[in-house]
Design a protein around this motif. Structure first.
Motif, PDB file in Angstrom:
ATOM      1  N   GLY A 326       1.047  -1.375  -0.099  1.00 23.89           N
ATOM      2  CA  GLY A 326      -0.036  -0.093  -0.054  1.00 23.89           C
ATOM      3  C   GLY A 326       0.718   1.367   0.027  1.00 23.89           C
ATOM      4  N   ARG A 327       2.107   1.145   0.697  1.00 20.13           N
ATOM      5  CA  ARG A 327       2.636   2.389   0.793  1.00 20.13           C
ATOM      6  C   ARG A 327       3.527   2.496  -0.689  1.00 20.13           C
ATOM      7  NH1 ARG A 327       5.817   1.774   6.522  1.00 20.13           N
ATOM      8  NH2 ARG A 327       3.868   1.368   7.846  1.00 20.13           N
ATOM      9  N   VAL A 328       4.066   1.376  -1.086  1.00 19.69           N
ATOM     10  CA  VAL A 328       4.732   1.605  -2.422  1.00 19.69           C
ATOM     11  C   VAL A 328       3.560   2.191  -3.668  1.00 19.69           C
ATOM     12  CG1 VAL A 328       5.774   0.591  -4.468  1.00 19.69           C
ATOM     13  CG2 VAL A 328       6.447  -0.215  -2.190  1.00 19.69           C
ATOM     14  N   VAL A 329       2.442   1.681  -3.669  1.00 19.50           N
ATOM     15  CA  VAL A 329       1.364   2.181  -4.692  1.00 19.50           C
ATOM     16  C   VAL A 329       1.000   3.479  -4.466  1.00 19.50           C
ATOM     17  CG1 VAL A 329      -0.778   1.471  -5.654  1.00 19.50           C
ATOM     18  CG2 VAL A 329       0.668  -0.165  -4.889  1.00 19.50           C
ATOM     19  N   ALA A 330       0.693   3.814  -3.067  1.00 22.81           N
ATOM     20  CA  ALA A 330       0.335   5.278  -2.843  1.00 22.81           C
ATOM     21  C   ALA A 330       1.239   6.121  -3.412  1.00 22.81           C
ATOM     22  CB  ALA A 330      -0.037   5.527  -1.234  1.00 22.81           C
ATOM     23  N   LEU A 331       2.407   5.968  -3.069  1.00 26.23           N
ATOM     24  CA  LEU A 331       3.616   6.810  -3.361  1.00 26.23           C
ATOM     25  C   LEU A 331       3.534   6.848  -5.169  1.00 26.23           C
ATOM     26  CD1 LEU A 331       6.106   8.717  -2.844  1.00 26.23           C
ATOM     27  CD2 LEU A 331       7.524   6.512  -2.790  1.00 26.23           C
ATOM     28  N   GLY A 332       3.366   5.683  -5.808  1.00 24.71           N
ATOM     29  CA  GLY A 332       3.311   5.860  -7.109  1.00 24.71           C
ATOM     30  C   GLY A 332       2.322   6.664  -7.766  1.00 24.71           C
ATOM     31  N   THR A 333       1.053   6.574  -6.956  1.00 24.34           N
ATOM     32  CA  THR A 333      -0.198   7.576  -7.503  1.00 24.34           C
ATOM     33  C   THR A 333       0.100   8.796  -7.460  1.00 24.34           C
ATOM     34  OG1 THR A 333      -1.429   7.068  -5.402  1.00 24.34           O
ATOM     35  CG2 THR A 333      -1.654   5.490  -7.061  1.00 24.34           C
ATOM     36  N   VAL A 334       0.974   9.282  -6.648  1.00 23.03           N
ATOM     37  CA  VAL A 334       1.610  10.605  -6.387  1.00 23.03           C
ATOM     38  C   VAL A 334       2.722  10.868  -7.437  1.00 23.03           C
ATOM     39  CG1 VAL A 334       2.612  12.365  -4.679  1.00 23.03           C
ATOM     40  CG2 VAL A 334       0.854  10.740  -3.940  1.00 23.03           C
ATOM     41  N   VAL A 335       3.483  10.072  -7.629  1.00 17.53           N
ATOM     42  CA  VAL A 335       4.686  10.659  -8.489  1.00 17.53           C
ATOM     43  C   VAL A 335       4.248  10.507  -9.905  1.00 17.53           C
ATOM     44  CG1 VAL A 335       6.853   9.511  -9.569  1.00 17.53           C
ATOM     45  CG2 VAL A 335       6.382   9.589  -6.960  1.00 17.53           C
ATOM     46  N   ALA A 336       3.443   9.611 -10.237  1.00 17.61           N
ATOM     47  CA  ALA A 336       2.787   9.602 -11.757  1.00 17.61           C
ATOM     48  C   ALA A 336       2.079  10.870 -12.167  1.00 17.61           C
ATOM     49  CB  ALA A 336       2.113   8.391 -11.919  1.00 17.61           C
ATOM     50  N   PRO A 337       1.089  11.272 -11.337  1.00 14.71           N
ATOM     51  CA  PRO A 337       0.596  12.648 -12.083  1.00 14.71           C
ATOM     52  C   PRO A 337       1.375  13.793 -11.677  1.00 14.71           C
ATOM     53  CG  PRO A 337      -0.370  11.798  -9.760  1.00 14.71           C
ATOM     54  CD  PRO A 337       0.465  10.674 -10.240  1.00 14.71           C
ATOM     55  N   ALA A 338       2.443  13.843 -10.780  1.00 16.59           N
ATOM     56  CA  ALA A 338       3.584  14.717 -10.702  1.00 16.59           C
ATOM     57  C   ALA A 338       4.216  14.852 -12.073  1.00 16.59           C
ATOM     58  CB  ALA A 338       4.281  14.450  -9.504  1.00 16.59           C
ATOM     59  N   GLY A 339       4.626  13.741 -12.495  1.00 20.68           N
ATOM     60  CA  GLY A 339       5.536  13.759 -13.890  1.00 20.68           C
ATOM     61  C   GLY A 339       4.399  14.337 -14.976  1.00 20.68           C
ATOM     62  N   VAL A 340       3.185  14.050 -14.911  1.00 22.87           N
ATOM     63  CA  VAL A 340       2.236  14.503 -15.985  1.00 22.87           C
ATOM     64  C   VAL A 340       2.012  15.939 -15.967  1.00 22.87           C
ATOM     65  CG1 VAL A 340      -0.188  14.190 -16.979  1.00 22.87           C
ATOM     66  CG2 VAL A 340       1.084  12.300 -16.006  1.00 22.87           C
ATOM     67  N   LEU A 341       2.282  16.451 -14.655  1.00 23.33           N
ATOM     68  CA  LEU A 341       1.906  17.909 -14.474  1.00 23.33           C
ATOM     69  C   LEU A 341       3.157  18.760 -14.826  1.00 23.33           C
ATOM     70  CD1 LEU A 341       0.172  18.053 -10.852  1.00 23.33           C
ATOM     71  CD2 LEU A 341      -0.651  18.610 -12.942  1.00 23.33           C
ATOM     72  N   LEU A 342       4.446  17.953 -14.581  1.00 25.24           N
ATOM     73  CA  LEU A 342       5.760  18.509 -15.314  1.00 25.24           C
ATOM     74  C   LEU A 342       5.583  18.832 -16.712  1.00 25.24           C
ATOM     75  CD1 LEU A 342       8.371  16.860 -12.987  1.00 25.24           C
ATOM     76  CD2 LEU A 342       7.957  19.446 -13.080  1.00 25.24           C
ATOM     77  N   PHE A 343       5.082  17.512 -17.314  1.00 26.87           N
ATOM     78  CA  PHE A 343       4.910  17.640 -18.965  1.00 26.87           C
ATOM     79  C   PHE A 343       3.878  18.641 -19.403  1.00 26.87           C
ATOM     80  CE2 PHE A 343       2.572  16.395 -22.336  1.00 26.87           C
ATOM     81  CZ  PHE A 343       3.724  16.057 -23.541  1.00 26.87           C
ATOM     82  N   LEU A 344       2.606  18.733 -18.810  1.00 24.80           N
ATOM     83  CA  LEU A 344       1.825  19.802 -19.200  1.00 24.80           C
ATOM     84  C   LEU A 344       2.072  21.230 -18.853  1.00 24.80           C
ATOM     85  CD1 LEU A 344      -0.491  20.866 -17.183  1.00 24.80           C
ATOM     86  CD2 LEU A 344      -1.212  18.489 -17.132  1.00 24.80           C
ATOM     87  N   PHE A 345       2.688  21.383 -17.833  1.00 28.33           N
ATOM     88  CA  PHE A 345       3.246  22.993 -17.734  1.00 28.33           C
ATOM     89  C   PHE A 345       4.378  23.293 -18.436  1.00 28.33           C
ATOM     90  CE2 PHE A 345       1.881  22.213 -12.947  1.00 28.33           C
ATOM     91  CZ  PHE A 345       0.514  22.971 -13.363  1.00 28.33           C
ATOM     92  N   GLN A 346       5.136  22.400 -19.260  1.00 30.63           N
ATOM     93  CA  GLN A 346       6.190  22.594 -20.321  1.00 30.63           C
ATOM     94  C   GLN A 346       5.771  22.453 -21.507  1.00 30.63           C
ATOM     95  OE1 GLN A 346      10.367  21.583 -18.447  1.00 30.63           O
ATOM     96  NE2 GLN A 346       8.874  19.834 -17.983  1.00 30.63           N
ATOM     97  N   VAL A 347       4.836  21.675 -21.959  1.00 28.14           N
ATOM     98  CA  VAL A 347       4.605  21.479 -23.363  1.00 28.14           C
ATOM     99  C   VAL A 347       4.493  22.748 -24.199  1.00 28.14           C
ATOM    100  CG1 VAL A 347       2.293  20.729 -22.982  1.00 28.14           C
ATOM    101  CG2 VAL A 347       3.497  19.638 -24.591  1.00 28.14           C
TER     102      VAL A 347
END
Length: 480
Positions: A326-347
Motif C-alpha cells: 500500500g505504501r509503494v502504490v500510494a507513493l506511485g499514485t503521487v509520483v505519476a501525476p506529478a510527472g504528467v503535471l511537469l509535462f503539461l506545464f512545459q509542453v
C-alpha cells in the motif's frame, strides 16, 4: 536412515527450451501492441479518419483481449495447453496478415479484434505451459525469462515501428508478424509437450455475450456514437454484473471484489491504466503533429519513459515482499501525476525535448510503482482456489480500463483540436496545417493531459485502502 524415492527420469522437453519458445511468441505480441501507438497518426492520414475512429485500432484489439481472457482457463481444461497455444498463434498470425491487407479503417479494426483473440490467449497459456514444464523444481532463472517480453517489448516496439512506418509502409507493422509467428508456431509444435484435456467445466456463454458487446457499445457511445449506444452499453454492463454476482459459475468472480484489498486494487488498476495507456496513444501524435517529427524519431523520444516504467517495475515488484504494498502504490499514485503535471506545464510548440522526456520519465517511475504492486497487493492472502480467479478479474478490469481510457482521451484530444482550429474536422487535416497553428495544437495537448493528471491523481484514493502494514503469519490467507 531416511529412504530416498527413486528419481523419475525426465522424458519431456527441457524446461528452458519450452520457456524460450514461449518468450519468442510473447515478445511478438508485446512488440505488436507497442508498435501500433507509433502508427496512429499515419493511419489517420492513410484512411482520412478522425482520431475517435482511429483509436478503435487500439480499442478493437483490447476488446479481443477482454473477450478471450476470461474463457482461457476454461479452454485450457477443455482442449489442453498445447493445442490451445498453437491455435492462439494461428489466430494472431492470420489476424496480422489480414491487418496488413486491410482496405479501410473498419476492416482493420475487425482484423485487430481477431489479433486480440490470439494475443489474449498466448500470454496466460504460455505461462501455464512454462510452470507445468518446470514442475515442482521451478527456479527463479527459468521463471524470470517470462519477464523478458514485458521489459524489452515496450522499448523495442516503438523504435521498430517507427522505422517500419518511415522506411516501408504502415502495413509492415502487421506483416512482420507473419514470418515471426510462423517460426514461433513451428517451434511450439516441435517443442511443447502434449497434454490431455482435464476439465469439462461449463462456460458462462451468457456472460460472454453480455461483456464484450456491452463494452463496445459503451465506448462507442462515450466517443460520440450517441446516447443510445451509451445507455445500451450501460444496461448490458449492469446485467452482466448481476449475472456475475448471482451465477454459479460466472465468467468473472465479481463476488471476490467485495473484499477491501481486492476492491482497492481494482480501483487503482482502473484509473491508472486508463490514464497511462490512453496517454501513450496520444503522446506520439504530439511529436508528429505539433513538432513534425518522423515515426522513427517519435519512437526514440519515448525511450526514457519506457525504461523508467520497466526498471522501476522490476524494483517495485521485489520491494513489495519487504515493504507494505500500500505504501509503494500510494507513493506511485503521487509520483505519476506529478510527472504528467511537469509535462503539461512545459509542453509547447518549441520546448526542448529533454525536458519533456524527463517529465515522462518521472511519470514512468510512478507507473512502475503502481501496476504490478497493485496486482500483488490485491491477490496476496487469497486461497489457492481464489487467487487465479482474482488475478483474471483484475486483468480484465485493467484491459477494460485501457480500452475506455484510450477512447475517452482520444475523443477529448479531438474535441480540443476542433475547438481551437476552425475548419479542421479530422485529425489527418492537422498534419497539413501551417507552422503557425503549432501553438494552438500544443495547447490542445496541454488541456488533454490535464485530464490524464486528474485521473491518475484520483487513483490515490483507492490506493490508500491497500495494506499499509506487513501481514502477520496468521493473516496469510485473507478472510472475507
Amino acid at each position: 536412515m531416511t529412504a530416498v524415492a527413486p528419481t523419475t527420469p525426465r522424458t519431456g522437453p527441457e524446461p528452458m527450451a519450452v520457456a524460450l519458445v514461449v518468450v519468442l511468441n510473447s515478445l511478438m505480441v508485446v512488440l505488436d501492441t507497442t508498435i501500433v501507438h507509433i502508427a496512429i497518426g499515419t493511419l489517420a492520414q492513410e484512411f482520412h479518419a478522425p482520431l475517435t475512429t482511429i483509436q478503435w485500432v487500439t480499442t478493437g484489439y483490447v476488446l479481443g483481449l477482454v473477450t478471450i481472457i476470461p474463457i482461457t482457463a476454461w479452454a485450457v481444461g477443455r482442449f489442453g495447453t498445447r493445442r490451445l497455444y498453437l491455435t492462439a498463434i494461428a489466430f494472431f498470425v492470420i489476424g496480422s496478415a489480414l491487418c496488413g491487407l486491410a482496405w479501410d479503417v473498419w476492416s482493420l479494426v475487425a482484423f485487430r479484434v481477431l489479433q486480440g483473440l490470439g494475443g489474449g490467449m498466448l500470454m496466460p497459456v504460455g505461462m501455464t505451459i512454462v510452470m507445468r514444464a518446470a514442475g515442482s523444481g521451478a527456479n527463479g532463472r527459468l521463471m524470470s525469462t517470462l519477464g523478458i517480453p514485458p521489459l524489452i517489448g515496450p522499448l523495442l516496439g516503438p523504435i521498430l515501428g517507427g522505422f517500419l512506418v518511415d522506411g516501408a509502409s504502415w502495413r509492415w507493422i502487421f506483416l512482420i508478424n507473419v514470418p515471426v509467428g510462423l517460426c514461433g508456431w513451428l517451434l511450439a509444435a516441435r517443442t511443447l509437450p502434449a497434454d490431455p484435456a482435464r476439465s469439462r467445466r461449463r462456460l458462462d456463454v451468457l456472460g460472454l455475450l453480455l461483456l464484450s458487446p456491452g463494452l463496445a457499445s459503451l465506448i462507442y457511445g462515450l466517443t460520440g456514437g450517441g446516447a443510445a449506444f451509451t445507455v445500451a452499453g450501460a444496461v448490458l454492463g449492469a446485467v452482466f454484473v448481476v449475472r456475475a454476482l448471482t451465477g454459479e459459475e460466472p465468467l468473472i468472480q465479481l463476488r471476490l471484489f467485495f473484499r477491501r484489498r481486492l476492491a482497492a486494487a481494482a480501483g487503482t488498476l482502473t484509473l491508472v491504466p486508463a490514464a497511462y495507456f490512453g496517454s501513450m496513444t496520444i503522446l506520439p501524435l504530439y511529436y508528429q503533429v505539433v513538432r513534425g517529427e518522423s515515426a522513427a524519431m517519435t519512437g526514440m523520444l519515448g525511450i526514457p519513459q519506457v525504461l523508467a516504467v520497466g526498471l522501476t517495475m522490476q524494483v517495485a515488484t521485489r520491494l513489495v515482499d519487504r515493504v507494505p504494498p500500500g505504501r509503494v502504490v500510494a507513493l506511485g499514485t503521487v509520483v505519476a501525476p506529478a510527472g504528467v503535471l511537469l509535462f503539461l506545464f512545459q509542453v509547447s510548440a518549441d520546448v526542448p525535448y529533454w525536458r519533456l522526456m524527463a517529465a515522462m520519465a518521472v511519470m514512468g517511475v510512478g507507473i512502475g510503482m503502481t501496476l504490478m504492486p497493485s496486482m500483488a497487493a490485491g491477490t496476496r492472502g487469497l486461497s489457492h482456489d481464489e487467487a487465479p480467479a482474482a488475478s483474471t478479474g483484475l486483468m480484465i478490469i485493467q484491459q477494460v480500463a485501457v480500452a475506455t481510457g484510450t477512447a475517452v482521451l482520444a475523443a477529448r484530444l479531438n474535441h480540443e483540436v476542433l475547438g481551437r482550429i476552425p475548419g479542421v474536422r479530422d485529425l489527418d487535416q492537422a498534419f497539413a496545417l501551417p507552422a503557425s497553428a503549432a501553438p494552438l495544437l500544443a495547447d490542445a495537448f496541454r488541456s488533454t493531459y490535464l485530464w490524464v493528471a486528474v485521473i491518475m491523481a484520483a487513483a490515490l484514493l483507492p490506493a490508500l485502502f491497500l495494506p499499509r502494514s506487513r501481514p502477520s503469519g496468521g493473516d496469510l490467507v485473507e478472510r472475507s
